[in-house]
Design a protein around this motif. Structure first.
Motif, PDB file in Angstrom:
ATOM      1  N   ARG A  90       0.839  -1.204   0.000  1.00 38.76           N
ATOM      2  CA  ARG A  90       0.000   0.000   0.000  1.00 38.76           C
ATOM      3  C   ARG A  90       0.876   1.258   0.000  1.00 38.76           C
ATOM      4  O   ARG A  90       0.591   2.230  -0.712  1.00 38.76           O
ATOM      5  N   ILE A 108      -5.575  -2.504  -3.155  1.00 36.72           N
ATOM      6  CA  ILE A 108      -4.513  -3.476  -2.869  1.00 36.72           C
ATOM      7  C   ILE A 108      -5.112  -4.754  -2.279  1.00 36.72           C
ATOM      8  O   ILE A 108      -4.917  -5.856  -2.808  1.00 36.72           O
ATOM      9  N   CYS A 191       5.147  -1.567  -8.702  1.00 35.45           N
ATOM     10  CA  CYS A 191       3.945  -2.373  -8.468  1.00 35.45           C
ATOM     11  C   CYS A 191       4.029  -3.716  -9.187  1.00 35.45           C
ATOM     12  O   CYS A 191       3.358  -4.670  -8.802  1.00 35.45           O
TER      13      CYS A 191
END
Length: 488
Positions: A90, A108, A191
């Motif tokens: 996060r 998430i 990510c």
């Protein structure tokens, strides 16, 4: 929160976390501060070649495509490992994407839960279906249909919701038995690389089954599209890029699964709860700065209550809290990059030059010294053929459009090259459902119902894409269909 340990400057190729060719890296920029938060691996064409080779070899030589039990076990390992790292994930997404902490949990934690849903589906999925005996005289045969993986999947993902889209592609593609090369958007490399690091260190996914490429340029994606060893491209992004992918993929007649742009209409009838209905559009265009393909960025209001509705929208946009994504009170953070902020700003300036006057916003906010921020903006009663009404802005810009009656609202909503999503609000629920069925869009909100879910297919009509993501249909996008028969 800290993302220490997950901010990897490594590629995942052939089961190993490796440097890009020559140790090449590039700066990863925080869109709220314009400062570098670290570096990411800057893959070369040779790195992409190596990743494709690893994925091809793994598909052709390992049991991944046929061992359902192994795939289920590895998916559950991945879900567990990601869940254990959810807090740093996060923090990482807030830092490199600009996602406000107010909404970060759903972007998430939800996708991590979705891996479990895919694993559950895989455990019970019937890959073979019996079609019984054929009835052609003299040619009796037993027929059946089997579903099997395509092979190598090239997953090309966007920067607006990278973690969610990464997992929405990777989990079903792997579950179906494919091998994957995940190519991240240049502005959101961590990510993807964080998932690669977790796969390498916490799962039994065989070497080469899952590979991650990060790069400062988009060309690395084109190399996936044109390589004949890649069997399927799964892309989420703009319609313009989707068109190019279809052209490039046609050279090898490659399946292209495309989730593209939208200019979705929220139809609010005169008997609806005006504040609540309009509030959905104002909230969506500010949520993550309007950087969502299904954002309800066209607000269709009845002519009889148009001025009243525009005033409500203006009040709500003016009161929308935005700024530092780390502030839990803020709904909206920055746009993801300087380039994209400039693109949004240029569209707004062209609307002004065409005679439009923003009711609210319309420029960069003066209270921030740094960051790629743009004011929540409202235009009203612009010509239906104007750029700001017809084209996707992908920013915090709402356009209010008047309509005369139900048929006029349907006409305006459908008068678009896009067909991703939409909404209808009325005091008469049957009226809302009847209108929703006439809107040519892949997902529809009817009087406030929310369609999003792991089991619900998501995708669009027309130039909003080809195929569906999520749900059983999303899983089956990654499966071929083979018909077989044998003598009776």
């Amino acid at each position: 929160m800290t993302y220490a340990g997950l901010n990897s400057a490594k590629l995942l190729i052939g089961g190993r976390l490796v440097d890009a060719e020559g140790g090449a890296t590039y700066d990863n920029i925080n869109p709220a501060t314009e400062a570098s938060i670290g570096v990411a691996a800057d893959a070369s064409a040779a790195d992409v070649e190596a990743a494709i080779d690893a994925a091809r070899t793994a598909f052709d030589t390992t049991s991944w495509s046929t061992d359902v039990a192994l795939r289920v076990r590895c998916l559950r390992q991945l879900q567990d490992a990601l869940a254990k790292h959810s807090e740093p994930l996060r923090a990482l997404a807030t830092a490199e994407v600009g996602l406000p902490t107010k909404i970060i949990h759903s972007t998430i934690d939800g996708p991590i839960e979705g891996i479990g849903w895919v694993a559950d589906l895989l455990e019970k999925y019937e890959f073979s279906q019996d079609y019984g005996m054929g009835d052609i005289p003299g040619f009796g045969a037993h027929r059946w249909v089997e579903r099997e993986p395509y092979g190598v999947v090239g997953a090309i993902t966007p920067w607006n919701q990278p973690f969610q889209v990464n997992l929405a592609k990777v989990a079903p593609a792997l579950a179906a038995g494919n091998t994957v090369v995940l190519k991240a958007a240049p502005t959101t490399p961590w990510c993807a690389s964080a998932i690669g690091k977790i796969v390498a260190e916490h799962t039994d996914i065989p070497a080469g089954v899952f590979n991650v490429i990060t790069s400062s340029v988009n060309d690395r994606g084109e190399e996936l599209i044109t390589d004949p060893r890649v069997d399927l491209i799964s892309f989420t992004g703009s319609t313009a890029v989707g068109r190019r992918i279809m052209k490039l993929g046609s050279e090898t007649i490659k399946k292209c699964f495309l989730e593209l742009g939208g200019k979705s209409a929220n139809i609010v009838f005169e008997d609806a709860d005006f504040r609540g209905s309009i509030g959905l559009s104002t909230f969506m265009v500010c949520l993550h700065a309007g950087q969502g393909c299904a954002t309800l960025s066209r607000l269709l209001l009845p002519r009889s209550r148009f001025e009243e509705g525009v005033q409500f929208a203006a009040q709500m946009l003016s009161a929308m809290p935005y700024g530092d994504p780390l502030d839990p009170n803020n709904v909206m953070g920055p746009l993801n990059s300087e380039r994209h902020r400039d693109r949004v700003e240029a569209m707004v300036e062209r609307a002004k030059a065409a005679g439009g006057t923003p009711i609210v916003g319309g420029s960069r906010p003066k209270q921030f010294e740094k960051g790629y921020y743009f004011e929540p903006t409202l235009f009203a009663d612009m010509p239906e053929d104007s750029e700001i009404v017809r084209n996707e802005v992908f920013g915090p810009v709402l356009v209010a459009v008047p309509f005369e009656d139900d048929e006029d609202a349907i006409r305006i909503a459908n008068d678009s090259i896009f067909g991703l999503s939409g909404a209808v609000f009325s005091g008469d629920h049957e009226r809302s459902k009847a209108v929703a069925r006439k809107i040519r869009a892949g997902t529809m909100i009817v009087d406030g119902g929310i369609y999003y879910g792991h089991d619900v297919p998501f995708g669009g009509y027309k130039q909003s894409g080809i195929g569906r993501e999520s749900g059983k249909l999303g899983f089956e996008e990654y499966l071929q269909v083979k018909a077989l028969c044998e003598p009776a």
